[in-house]
Design an enzyme around this catalytic site. Structure first.
Site, short mmCIF file in Angstrom:
data_model
loop_
_atom_site.label_atom_id
_atom_site.label_comp_id
_atom_site.label_asym_id
_atom_site.label_seq_id
_atom_site.Cartn_x
_atom_site.Cartn_y
_atom_site.Cartn_z
N THR A 1 3.31 -20.96 -6.63
CA THR A 1 1.95 -20.85 -7.17
C THR A 1 1.85 -21.57 -8.51
O THR A 1 2.79 -22.26 -8.94
CB THR A 1 1.50 -19.37 -7.24
OG1 THR A 1 0.11 -19.34 -7.56
CG2 THR A 1 2.27 -18.55 -8.26
N LYS B 1 2.72 -26.10 -8.13
CA LYS B 1 2.47 -26.57 -6.77
C LYS B 1 2.73 -28.08 -6.60
O LYS B 1 3.11 -28.52 -5.52
CB LYS B 1 1.04 -26.24 -6.33
CG LYS B 1 0.84 -24.76 -6.05
CD LYS B 1 -0.54 -24.49 -5.46
CE LYS B 1 -0.75 -23.02 -5.24
NZ LYS B 1 -1.99 -22.70 -4.54
N ASN C 1 2.62 -25.17 -1.38
CA ASN C 1 2.63 -23.74 -1.75
C ASN C 1 3.63 -22.94 -0.92
O ASN C 1 3.75 -21.74 -1.11
CB ASN C 1 1.23 -23.13 -1.61
CG ASN C 1 0.88 -22.87 -0.17
OD1 ASN C 1 1.17 -23.67 0.70
ND2 ASN C 1 0.26 -21.73 0.10
N ASP D 1 -2.42 -23.50 2.08
CA ASP D 1 -3.71 -23.10 1.50
C ASP D 1 -4.87 -23.67 2.31
O ASP D 1 -5.82 -22.95 2.64
CB ASP D 1 -3.84 -23.60 0.06
CG ASP D 1 -3.07 -22.75 -0.94
OD1 ASP D 1 -2.92 -21.53 -0.70
OD2 ASP D 1 -2.62 -23.30 -1.96
N ALA E 1 -13.97 -29.65 -9.29
CA ALA E 1 -13.20 -30.86 -8.98
C ALA E 1 -11.77 -30.70 -9.50
O ALA E 1 -11.16 -31.66 -9.96
CB ALA E 1 -13.88 -32.09 -9.57
N ARG F 1 -18.78 -30.09 -13.60
CA ARG F 1 -19.15 -30.19 -15.01
C ARG F 1 -18.71 -31.54 -15.57
O ARG F 1 -19.45 -32.20 -16.29
CB ARG F 1 -18.49 -29.02 -15.76
CG ARG F 1 -18.71 -29.01 -17.23
CD ARG F 1 -18.03 -27.83 -17.86
NE ARG F 1 -16.58 -27.83 -17.69
CZ ARG F 1 -15.77 -26.93 -18.18
NH1 ARG F 1 -16.25 -25.92 -18.87
NH2 ARG F 1 -14.47 -27.00 -18.00
P1 NAP Z 1 -8.59 -25.97 -11.81
O1 NAP Z 1 -7.78 -27.12 -11.31
O2 NAP Z 1 -8.30 -25.40 -13.14
O3 NAP Z 1 -10.15 -26.40 -11.75
C1 NAP Z 1 -11.13 -25.57 -12.29
C2 NAP Z 1 -12.53 -26.12 -11.96
O4 NAP Z 1 -13.48 -25.21 -12.53
C3 NAP Z 1 -12.83 -27.49 -12.53
O5 NAP Z 1 -13.65 -28.21 -11.65
C4 NAP Z 1 -13.60 -27.13 -13.81
O6 NAP Z 1 -14.52 -28.13 -14.23
C5 NAP Z 1 -14.39 -25.94 -13.35
N1 NAP Z 1 -14.80 -25.13 -14.49
C6 NAP Z 1 -14.00 -24.39 -15.31
N2 NAP Z 1 -14.73 -23.81 -16.28
C7 NAP Z 1 -16.02 -24.17 -16.05
C8 NAP Z 1 -17.27 -23.88 -16.70
N3 NAP Z 1 -17.32 -23.07 -17.78
N4 NAP Z 1 -18.39 -24.43 -16.20
C9 NAP Z 1 -18.35 -25.23 -15.11
N5 NAP Z 1 -17.22 -25.55 -14.44
C10 NAP Z 1 -16.06 -25.03 -14.91
O7 NAP Z 1 -8.49 -24.73 -10.79
P2 NAP Z 1 -7.99 -24.73 -9.26
O8 NAP Z 1 -6.52 -24.63 -9.24
O9 NAP Z 1 -8.65 -25.87 -8.58
O10 NAP Z 1 -8.56 -23.32 -8.73
C11 NAP Z 1 -9.95 -23.12 -8.52
C12 NAP Z 1 -10.21 -21.77 -7.90
O11 NAP Z 1 -9.63 -21.66 -6.60
C13 NAP Z 1 -9.67 -20.57 -8.69
O12 NAP Z 1 -10.76 -19.76 -8.99
C14 NAP Z 1 -8.75 -19.84 -7.76
O13 NAP Z 1 -8.95 -18.44 -7.82
C15 NAP Z 1 -9.20 -20.33 -6.39
N6 NAP Z 1 -8.08 -20.29 -5.42
C16 NAP Z 1 -8.19 -19.44 -4.36
C17 NAP Z 1 -7.14 -19.34 -3.43
C18 NAP Z 1 -7.27 -18.39 -2.27
O14 NAP Z 1 -6.27 -18.21 -1.54
N7 NAP Z 1 -8.39 -17.80 -2.04
C19 NAP Z 1 -5.99 -20.14 -3.58
C20 NAP Z 1 -5.94 -21.02 -4.66
C21 NAP Z 1 -6.99 -21.06 -5.59
P3 NAP Z 1 -14.06 -29.36 -15.19
O15 NAP Z 1 -13.41 -30.38 -14.28
O16 NAP Z 1 -15.32 -29.81 -15.79
O17 NAP Z 1 -13.09 -28.77 -16.20
#
Ligand code: NAP
Length: 286
Positions: free
Chosen positions: A67, A71, A92, A107, A132, A156
Site C-alpha cells: 500500500t 505501490k 498492490n 485494485d 488525477a 484541480r
Molecule cells: P493522490 O494521488 O494523492 O491524488 C489525490 C487527488 O485528489 C488529486 O487529483 C488531487 O488534486 C485531488 N485533491 C486533493 N485535495 C483536493 C482539494 N482540496 N480539492 C480538489 N482536489 C483535491 O491519491 P490517490 O492515491 O490517487 O487516491 C485517491 C483516492 O482513492 C483516496 O481517497 C483513496 O481512499 C481512494 N482509494 C480507494 C481504494 C479502494 O479500494 N476503495 C484503493 C485505493 C485508493 P491535485 O492533482 O490538484 O492535487
C-alpha cells in the site's frame, strides 16, 4: 484458527498500515476456505522497502499486499511484473514464485468486479473521473480497456489531468480521453454521466467535504462511484442520490482487490456467496 508449523503467512507492507481492513478480509477468507493462513500488517520504514521485500521472500511468505507509499517504488525489487500492473505502473499484490515475487495490480480488476457486482456497466458510457492522482490514472487505464465512449478527467490541477489524457490517447491510438479544470464543471455538456470520485476529498475525518457542492453538477450524473470507503456513505454519494442518481462507495473495490489477491495466493476461486459474506464481515469492522 490454530497456528502451527504449517501455517502460511501473507502480509501488507506500507507506511502507515495501522488503519488497514485487509486482515479482516483475508482471515475471513482463510477460515471459510479451510486454509491454514494468516495475514499480518507490516509497517515498513522509509528506506527499508528493498529489505522488506527480500526479507519477506527469505521468510517464505506466500504473498504480500503493498500500500501507500510503495505501490510504484516496489517494482524494482520484484522478479516479474504482470502486464496490467506494468501498464498502470503500480503493484498492490506480490505473489511468491521460485525466484522472487511477481507483482500484480488487483485494485483495478477489483473495481471492475465491484462494478459488475453492483450492476454498473461501462460499455458505451461517457465517464467523468474526478481527480488525477495515482488511482485516477489507473481508473482511466481500466476504462480505456472496457469500451467506454469517452473519459473526461476533472482535476484541480488541470495539467495532471491533461498528462493522463495524453497518455491514454497515446496508448489507445485514438482521442478517447480529455481533461478539464475542476472549476469548469459547468461547461460539461448537458448529458448524464457515470462519475468516479477518485480524489481524497470527503475521507474521514473530513466527512462533510465534497469536491463540488453545486446540485447542477449532480443532475448530470446518473451513477456515482466514490472510491472512498471510510465513511461508507460519503457526501458525494448523498449528493448523487439527492439529484436522482445511483451511488456506490469504495468498500466493494477494497473487498474485490483483496479477493483477487487471495485467489492469486491460494489458487482458490471465491464464489459470490463467500464474497457477499466477506463483504458483510468487513462492513462490520469498518
Ligand atoms: P493522490 O494521488 O494523492 O491524488 C489525490 C487527488 O485528489 C488529486 O487529483 C488531487 O488534486 C485531488 N485533491 C486533493 N485535495 C483536493 C482539494 N482540496 N480539492 C480538489 N482536489 C483535491 O491519491 P490517490 O492515491 O490517487 O487516491 C485517491 C483516492 O482513492 C483516496 O481517497 C483513496 O481512499 C481512494 N482509494 C480507494 C481504494 C479502494 O479500494 N476503495 C484503493 C485505493 C485508493 P491535485 O492533482 O490538484 O492535487
Amino acid at each position: 484458527m490454530e497456528i502451527n508449523g504449517y501455517t502460511r503467512t501473507c502480509g501488507l507492507i506500507g507506511n502507515p498500515v495501522e488503519h488497514t481492513k485487509s486482515p479482516a478480509i483475508h482471515c475471513f477468507l482463510a477460515s471459510h476456505t479451510g486454509q491454514n493462513l494468516v495475514y499480518v500488517p507490516f509497517h515498513v520504514e522509509h528506506g527499508c522497502l528493498e529489505d522488506a521485500v527480500k526479507g519477506g521472500f527469505a521468510l517464505n511468505l506466500l504473498g504480500m499486499n503493498v500500500t501507500v507509499p510503495y505501490k510504484s517504488d516496489v517494482i524494482p525489487y520484484l522478479d516479474q511484473v504482470d502486464e496490467l500492473a506494468a501498464r498502470i505502473g503500480a503493484v498492490n499484490t506480490l505473489v511468491r514464485t521460485n525466484m522472487g515475487f511477481k507483482g500484480y495490480n488487483t485494485d483495478m480488476p477489483g473495481l471492475y468486479r465491484a462494478m459488475c457486482s453492483d450492476g454498473v456497466s461501462l460499455e458505451g458510457e461517457k465517464v467523468l473521473i474526478l481527480g488525477a492522482g495515482g488511482v485516477a490514472r489507473a481508473v482511466a487505464m481500466l476504462l480505456a480497456t472496457k469500451n467506454v465512449k469517452e473519459i473526461i478527467l476533472l482535476n484541480r490541477t488541470p495539467e495532471r489531468a491533461q498528462n493522463i489524457a495524453d497518455e491514454i490517447n497515446g496508448l489507445e491510438g485514438r482521442e478517447i480521453a480529455r481533461a478539464m479544470k475542476l472549476e469548469d464543471y459547468a461547461k460539461l455538456p448537458d448529458e448524464r454521466f457515470l462519475a468516479i470520485q477518485a480524489t481524497n476529498i470527503g475521507m474521514f475525518p473530513k466527512v462533510n467535504e465534497v469536491v463540488v457542492e453545486d446540485p447542477a453538477f449532480y443532475q448530470k450524473i446518473h451513477t456515482g462511484y466514490d472510491l472512498i470507503f471510510n465513511p461508507m456513505d460519503t457526501r458525494f454519494m448523498q449528493l448523487v442520490r439527492e439529484n436522482g442518481g445511483r451511488a456506490f462507495g469504495g468498500l466493494k473495490m477494497l473487498l474485490y482487490q483483496g479477493i483477487i489477491a487471495y485467489e492469486l495466493w491460494t489458487g482458490i476461486t471465491i464464489d459470490d456467496k463467500l464474497a457477499n459474506a466477506t463483504y458483510e464481515e468487513i462492513q462490520r469492522v469498518v
